[in-house]
Write an enzyme that holds these catalytic residues in place. Structure first.
Site, PDB file in Angstrom:
ATOM      1  N   LYS A  14       2.725  -6.022   1.264  1.00 19.85           N
ATOM      2  CA  LYS A  14       2.840  -7.739   2.384  1.00 19.85           C
ATOM      3  C   LYS A  14       3.232  -8.407   1.217  1.00 19.85           C
ATOM      4  O   LYS A  14       3.422 -10.051   1.343  1.00 19.85           O
ATOM      5  CB  LYS A  14       1.259  -7.322   2.239  1.00 19.85           C
ATOM      6  CG  LYS A  14       1.411  -6.638   2.976  1.00 19.85           C
ATOM      7  CD  LYS A  14      -0.610  -6.342   4.193  1.00 19.85           C
ATOM      8  CE  LYS A  14      -1.275  -6.503   3.762  1.00 19.85           C
ATOM      9  NZ  LYS A  14      -1.977  -5.611   2.856  1.00 19.85           N
ATOM     10  N   ARG A  89      -7.620  -8.858   9.457  1.00 22.00           N
ATOM     11  CA  ARG A  89      -8.254  -6.812   8.942  1.00 22.00           C
ATOM     12  C   ARG A  89      -8.963  -6.235   9.947  1.00 22.00           C
ATOM     13  O   ARG A  89      -8.775  -4.754  10.084  1.00 22.00           O
ATOM     14  CB  ARG A  89      -8.595  -6.592   8.159  1.00 22.00           C
ATOM     15  CG  ARG A  89      -8.181  -7.333   7.013  1.00 22.00           C
ATOM     16  CD  ARG A  89      -9.175  -6.686   5.379  1.00 22.00           C
ATOM     17  NE  ARG A  89      -8.931  -7.829   4.742  1.00 22.00           N
ATOM     18  CZ  ARG A  89      -8.077  -6.783   3.772  1.00 22.00           C
ATOM     19  NH1 ARG A  89      -8.028  -5.653   3.985  1.00 22.00           N
ATOM     20  NH2 ARG A  89      -7.333  -7.327   2.149  1.00 22.00           N
ATOM     21  N   ARG A 123      -1.112   0.890  -9.763  1.00 22.73           N
ATOM     22  CA  ARG A 123      -0.662  -0.857  -9.722  1.00 22.73           C
ATOM     23  C   ARG A 123      -1.939  -1.475 -11.223  1.00 22.73           C
ATOM     24  O   ARG A 123      -2.460  -0.784 -11.487  1.00 22.73           O
ATOM     25  CB  ARG A 123      -1.716  -1.356  -8.511  1.00 22.73           C
ATOM     26  CG  ARG A 123      -1.760  -2.562  -8.195  1.00 22.73           C
ATOM     27  CD  ARG A 123      -1.821  -3.450  -7.206  1.00 22.73           C
ATOM     28  NE  ARG A 123      -3.118  -2.749  -5.563  1.00 22.73           N
ATOM     29  CZ  ARG A 123      -2.770  -3.716  -4.598  1.00 22.73           C
ATOM     30  NH1 ARG A 123      -1.965  -4.298  -4.922  1.00 22.73           N
ATOM     31  NH2 ARG A 123      -4.778  -3.755  -4.224  1.00 22.73           N
ATOM     32  N   ARG A 156      -8.013  -1.306 -10.902  1.00 23.05           N
ATOM     33  CA  ARG A 156      -9.315  -1.102 -10.550  1.00 23.05           C
ATOM     34  C   ARG A 156      -9.807  -0.044  -9.783  1.00 23.05           C
ATOM     35  O   ARG A 156      -9.294   0.040 -10.032  1.00 23.05           O
ATOM     36  CB  ARG A 156      -9.031  -2.753  -9.315  1.00 23.05           C
ATOM     37  CG  ARG A 156      -8.420  -3.800 -10.023  1.00 23.05           C
ATOM     38  CD  ARG A 156      -8.081  -5.021  -8.039  1.00 23.05           C
ATOM     39  NE  ARG A 156      -8.612  -4.319  -6.536  1.00 23.05           N
ATOM     40  CZ  ARG A 156      -8.467  -5.309  -6.265  1.00 23.05           C
ATOM     41  NH1 ARG A 156      -7.881  -6.051  -5.948  1.00 23.05           N
ATOM     42  NH2 ARG A 156      -8.137  -4.505  -5.149  1.00 23.05           N
ATOM     43  N   ARG A 167      -9.335   3.866   0.902  1.00 20.83           N
ATOM     44  CA  ARG A 167      -8.829   3.336   1.335  1.00 20.83           C
ATOM     45  C   ARG A 167      -8.111   2.670   2.811  1.00 20.83           C
ATOM     46  O   ARG A 167      -8.563   2.340   3.338  1.00 20.83           O
ATOM     47  CB  ARG A 167      -8.978   1.845   0.521  1.00 20.83           C
ATOM     48  CG  ARG A 167      -9.731   0.749  -0.398  1.00 20.83           C
ATOM     49  CD  ARG A 167      -9.105   0.777  -1.945  1.00 20.83           C
ATOM     50  NE  ARG A 167      -8.533  -0.748  -1.188  1.00 20.83           N
ATOM     51  CZ  ARG A 167      -7.872  -0.672  -2.602  1.00 20.83           C
ATOM     52  NH1 ARG A 167      -7.280   0.006  -3.679  1.00 20.83           N
ATOM     53  NH2 ARG A 167      -7.005  -2.107  -1.912  1.00 20.83           N
TER      54      ARG A 167
END
Ligand SMILES: [Zn+2]
Length: 209
Positions: A14, A89, A123, A156, A167
């Site tokens: 996104k 969200r 990532r 992370r 998540r």
């Protein structure tokens, strides 16, 4: 005036698409993370308040995010429209958002969970400025270092596989009702987030016509 919201799970791309879309349409890209960091850096009273939460690693409360967003939407450069990425969200946030601005289009990035887990494992992010890279699709110019400030990039802990699956489960639970809401309102456009950045970009563009 184009007021666009991008929805999709973490890792769906996104942020990258939001930047392209904003540049091409001449509207502003608003990501809540960047928005909060910018407000904190400017040292406004709302920014300082948000900074207090972020420094403690706490989520900034919705009411404060909305006040900062409202302030940002009033700025001259936001008058042609915006691409909002990472917000809302959940349904409660969508209702709060509707109180401060109408939304014209909602684009949902659809992607299989296996592809997301794969992407997120690549990532890396910058602990200093929050920039996010992908070792495969969006590598930094110097391996392992942030393009903006040279900080060593980190994975992370929430980008590790087990954490990613958790998540995504949390995301789905909050987001499915949100999709239903925007679908009922006739604003939802769904695009496949698989493939290259250019391919996804073309689908997003087609969905907005
Ligand atoms: Zn950085």
């Amino acid at each position: 005036m184009r007021r666009i919201v991008l929805l999709g799970p973490p890792g769906a791309g996104k942020g990258t698409q939001a930047k392209r879309l904003a540049t091409d349409l001449g509207i502003v890209h608003l990501s809540t993370g960047d928005l909060l960091r910018a407000a904190a850096a400017r040292g406004t009273s709302l920014g300082r308040e948000a900074d207090g939460y972020m420094r403690q690693g706490l989520l900034v409360p919705d009411a404060l995010v909305l006040r900062i967003l409202r302030e940002r939407l009033a700025a001259p450069d936001a008058q042609r429209g915006f691409v909002l990425d990472g917000y809302p969200r959940n349904v409660a946030q969508a209702h709060s958002l509707a109180e401060i601005t109408p939304i014209d289009h909602v684009v949902y990035f659809e992607i299989p969970e296996s592809a997301l887990v794969e992407r997120l494992s690549q990532r890396r992010s910058c602990p200093t400025c929050g920039a996010v890279y992908n070792l495969v699709t969006q590598p930094p110019r110097t391996p392992g270092r942030c393009d903006r400030d040279g900080t060593t990039l980190v994975q992370r802990s929430d980008d590790e596989e087990g954490a990613v699956r958790t998540r995504l489960a949390v995301y789905r639970q909050a987001t499915l009702p949100l999709l239903d809401l925007y679908r009922t309102q006739g604003r939802l456009r769904t695009v496949s987030a698989g493939g290259t950045v250019e391919e996804v970009d073309a689908r997003v563009r087609a969905s907005l016509r």
